[in-house]
Design a protein around this motif. Structure first.
Motif, PDB file in Angstrom:
ATOM      1  N   SER A 147      30.213  46.328  31.642  1.00 19.43           N
ATOM      2  CA  SER A 147      30.654  45.798  32.938  1.00 19.43           C
ATOM      3  C   SER A 147      32.127  45.409  32.902  1.00 19.43           C
ATOM      4  CB  SER A 147      29.819  44.571  33.307  1.00 19.43           C
ATOM      5  OG  SER A 147      28.432  44.842  33.234  1.00 19.43           O
ATOM      6  N   HIS A 148      32.523  44.711  31.858  1.00 20.01           N
ATOM      7  CA  HIS A 148      33.889  44.227  31.743  1.00 20.01           C
ATOM      8  C   HIS A 148      34.870  45.392  31.636  1.00 20.01           C
ATOM      9  CE1 HIS A 148      37.169  41.552  30.694  1.00 20.01           C
ATOM     10  NE2 HIS A 148      37.445  42.325  29.658  1.00 20.01           N
ATOM     11  N   ALA A 149      34.522  46.407  30.872  1.00 19.68           N
ATOM     12  CA  ALA A 149      35.415  47.556  30.702  1.00 19.68           C
ATOM     13  C   ALA A 149      35.625  48.285  32.028  1.00 19.68           C
ATOM     14  CB  ALA A 149      34.861  48.505  29.652  1.00 19.68           C
ATOM     15  N   ILE A 150      34.560  48.404  32.815  1.00 25.33           N
ATOM     16  CA  ILE A 150      34.671  49.066  34.122  1.00 25.33           C
ATOM     17  C   ILE A 150      35.587  48.265  35.041  1.00 25.33           C
ATOM     18  CG2 ILE A 150      33.397  49.619  36.233  1.00 25.33           C
ATOM     19  CD1 ILE A 150      31.011  50.385  34.395  1.00 25.33           C
ATOM     20  N   GLU A 151      35.331  46.959  35.158  1.00 30.73           N
ATOM     21  CA  GLU A 151      36.147  46.133  36.052  1.00 30.73           C
ATOM     22  C   GLU A 151      37.608  46.120  35.614  1.00 30.73           C
ATOM     23  OE1 GLU A 151      36.102  41.754  38.152  1.00 30.73           O
ATOM     24  OE2 GLU A 151      35.380  41.907  36.092  1.00 30.73           O
ATOM     25  N   GLU A 152      37.830  46.009  34.322  1.00 27.11           N
ATOM     26  CA  GLU A 152      39.194  45.959  33.805  1.00 27.11           C
ATOM     27  C   GLU A 152      39.953  47.235  34.173  1.00 27.11           C
ATOM     28  OE1 GLU A 152      40.918  44.171  29.759  1.00 27.11           O
ATOM     29  OE2 GLU A 152      39.752  46.010  29.451  1.00 27.11           O
ATOM     30  N   TYR A 153      39.286  48.390  34.029  1.00 25.90           N
ATOM     31  CA  TYR A 153      39.945  49.646  34.349  1.00 25.90           C
ATOM     32  C   TYR A 153      40.239  49.744  35.845  1.00 25.90           C
ATOM     33  CZ  TYR A 153      41.359  54.471  34.214  1.00 25.90           C
ATOM     34  OH  TYR A 153      42.106  55.616  34.333  1.00 25.90           O
ATOM     35  N   LEU A 154      39.260  49.378  36.667  1.00 22.73           N
ATOM     36  CA  LEU A 154      39.465  49.439  38.107  1.00 22.73           C
ATOM     37  C   LEU A 154      40.595  48.516  38.544  1.00 22.73           C
ATOM     38  CD1 LEU A 154      35.765  49.460  39.370  1.00 22.73           C
ATOM     39  CD2 LEU A 154      37.349  51.387  39.359  1.00 22.73           C
ATOM     40  N   THR A 160      39.120  47.770  43.687  1.00 19.37           N
ATOM     41  CA  THR A 160      38.114  46.714  43.594  1.00 19.37           C
ATOM     42  C   THR A 160      36.732  47.348  43.505  1.00 19.37           C
ATOM     43  OG1 THR A 160      37.861  46.544  45.991  1.00 19.37           O
ATOM     44  CG2 THR A 160      39.543  45.145  44.959  1.00 19.37           C
ATOM     45  N   THR A 161      35.722  46.519  43.214  1.00 16.70           N
ATOM     46  CA  THR A 161      34.355  47.013  43.156  1.00 16.70           C
ATOM     47  C   THR A 161      33.436  46.022  43.849  1.00 16.70           C
ATOM     48  OG1 THR A 161      32.678  47.990  41.682  1.00 16.70           O
ATOM     49  CG2 THR A 161      33.723  45.952  40.926  1.00 16.70           C
ATOM     50  N   PRO A 162      32.423  46.493  44.580  1.00 14.46           N
ATOM     51  CA  PRO A 162      31.531  45.566  45.283  1.00 14.46           C
ATOM     52  C   PRO A 162      30.684  44.765  44.313  1.00 14.46           C
ATOM     53  CG  PRO A 162      30.671  47.797  45.417  1.00 14.46           C
ATOM     54  CD  PRO A 162      32.031  47.901  44.793  1.00 14.46           C
ATOM     55  N   ARG A 163      30.230  43.598  44.763  1.00 14.95           N
ATOM     56  CA  ARG A 163      29.453  42.698  43.902  1.00 14.95           C
ATOM     57  C   ARG A 163      27.942  42.836  44.074  1.00 14.95           C
ATOM     58  NH1 ARG A 163      34.062  42.657  41.867  1.00 14.95           N
ATOM     59  NH2 ARG A 163      35.010  40.735  41.090  1.00 14.95           N
ATOM     60  N   ASP A 164      27.499  43.487  45.142  1.00 14.95           N
ATOM     61  CA  ASP A 164      26.065  43.502  45.450  1.00 14.95           C
ATOM     62  C   ASP A 164      25.334  44.739  44.942  1.00 14.95           C
ATOM     63  OD1 ASP A 164      26.382  41.107  46.791  1.00 14.95           O
ATOM     64  OD2 ASP A 164      26.752  42.075  48.722  1.00 14.95           O
ATOM     65  N   TYR A 165      26.052  45.676  44.330  1.00 13.02           N
ATOM     66  CA  TYR A 165      25.440  46.945  43.916  1.00 13.02           C
ATOM     67  C   TYR A 165      25.810  47.223  42.470  1.00 13.02           C
ATOM     68  CZ  TYR A 165      25.011  46.846  48.873  1.00 13.02           C
ATOM     69  OH  TYR A 165      24.726  46.415  50.145  1.00 13.02           O
ATOM     70  N   HIS A 205      36.737  50.695  45.533  1.00 11.05           N
ATOM     71  CA  HIS A 205      37.328  50.629  46.870  1.00 11.05           C
ATOM     72  C   HIS A 205      38.842  50.657  46.741  1.00 11.05           C
ATOM     73  CE1 HIS A 205      33.695  47.920  48.233  1.00 11.05           C
ATOM     74  NE2 HIS A 205      33.312  49.106  47.809  1.00 11.05           N
ATOM     75  N   LEU A 206      39.504  51.291  47.689  1.00  7.84           N
ATOM     76  CA  LEU A 206      40.963  51.202  47.752  1.00  7.84           C
ATOM     77  C   LEU A 206      41.412  49.859  48.314  1.00  7.84           C
ATOM     78  CD1 LEU A 206      42.333  54.672  48.920  1.00  7.84           C
ATOM     79  CD2 LEU A 206      42.719  53.518  46.728  1.00  7.84           C
ATOM     80  N   GLY A 207      40.532  49.210  49.081  1.00  6.58           N
ATOM     81  CA  GLY A 207      40.850  47.918  49.678  1.00  6.58           C
ATOM     82  C   GLY A 207      40.079  46.781  49.022  1.00  6.58           C
ATOM     83  N   ALA A 208      39.638  45.837  49.846  1.00  7.88           N
ATOM     84  CA  ALA A 208      38.938  44.648  49.348  1.00  7.88           C
ATOM     85  C   ALA A 208      37.520  44.990  48.896  1.00  7.88           C
ATOM     86  CB  ALA A 208      38.905  43.582  50.430  1.00  7.88           C
ATOM     87  N   LYS A 209      36.924  44.085  48.117  1.00  8.57           N
ATOM     88  CA  LYS A 209      35.610  44.341  47.530  1.00  8.57           C
ATOM     89  C   LYS A 209      34.442  44.111  48.495  1.00  8.57           C
ATOM     90  CE  LYS A 209      35.059  39.700  45.463  1.00  8.57           C
ATOM     91  NZ  LYS A 209      36.346  39.137  45.899  1.00  8.57           N
ATOM     92  N   GLU A 210      34.677  43.417  49.600  1.00 11.23           N
ATOM     93  CA  GLU A 210      33.580  43.040  50.489  1.00 11.23           C
ATOM     94  C   GLU A 210      32.981  44.257  51.199  1.00 11.23           C
ATOM     95  OE1 GLU A 210      35.788  39.561  49.436  1.00 11.23           O
ATOM     96  OE2 GLU A 210      36.498  41.412  50.387  1.00 11.23           O
TER      97      GLU A 210
END
Length: 248
Positions: A147-154, A160-165, A205-210
């Motif tokens: 999880s951390h490696a994915i978020e760090e790269y993004l 950004t990446t959504p939090r609910d999926y 996402h190119l924009g916000a995570k929501e």
């Protein structure tokens, strides 16, 4: 409880994954301007059934179609329709196949005709984030290291990446424990073991995570209508790493 799979189960999941990969190979050919998402759904359904499997997503939790077709700002769970794809669109197609009771699951984002450089960058970043997460995978590693490696790269690439999926375990059910978020601190969660099967699936996402879910109860879009991409492979953890089941 996280369940590891034995050799027979992994053999069946390997075939399920191969069928999913065959579908994606066909999608590379047929996704062009003018095709409808219903036509994409029908093509995927036909290939899955021709190879002795059934579509994993058809009627799963009430989903009405065989695959999810998510266009542009749609993050996940887009419902196929008579909408025609246009030059410059992107579409994420999430494909699942159940073979003799075992599932394979893979999503991929496709460019429709000519897309902008910014769109290409989003696709490249999301696909690379998938492999950044996979680079962490081997027995003994903590789940959240993926999880951390994915978020760090993004994050370092401006997405950004959504939090609910999330990603997930997979086997006789499409969605099994554990959930595999695309964000979080490293060093947390269960340790990976040989025989675990996981579907790793960053969304970017190119924009916000929501996100917002539309009135159909399925279609999830970015709240700010920015473009979204989605890449996913099913893997099995091996003695010293992993093997992708959803590629040829």
């Amino acid at each position: 409880m996280i369940i590891t799979k034995d050799d027979r189960e992994i053999e069946l999941m390997t075939e399920a994954g191969r069928i999913v990969a065959l579908v994606h190979e066909k999608l590379k050919e047929v996704i062009v301007p003018g095709i409808t998402t219903n036509e994409i759904d029908q093509i995927c359904d036909k290939i899955i059934r021709e190879h002795g499997a059934t579509p994993s997503f058809l009627h799963l939790y009430g989903f009405p179609n065989s695959v999810c077709t998510s266009i542009n700002e749609v993050v996940v769970h887009g419902i196929p329709s008579n909408r025609k794809l246009k030059d410059g669109d992107i579409i994420s197609v999430d494909v699942g196949a159940c073979y003799k009771g075992y599932h394979g699951d893979s999503a991929w984002t496709y460019a429709v005709g000519n897309v902008s450089n910014e769109t290409k960058r989003l696709m490249n970043v999301c696909e690379s984030a998938l492999f950044a997460g996979l680079e962490q995978v081997k027995p003994g590693v903590r789940l959240s290291d993926i999880s951390h490696a994915i978020e760090e790269y993004l994050t370092k690439n401006g997405c950004t990446t959504p939090r609910d999926y999330t990603g997930h375990g997979i086997g006789t059910n499409v969605h099994e424990d554990p959930a595999v978020p695309n964000y979080g601190a490293p060093g947390r969660g269960p340790r990976l073991k040989k025989g675990m099967c996981l579907a790793i699936e960053p969304m970017a996402h190119l924009g916000a995570k929501e996100t917002v879910t539309l009135d159909d109860g399925w279609t999830v879009i970015t709240k700010d209508h920015s473009l979204a991409a989605h890449y996913e492979h099913t893997i099995v953890i091996t003695d010293d790493g992993y093997r992708i089941l959803t590629k040829l």
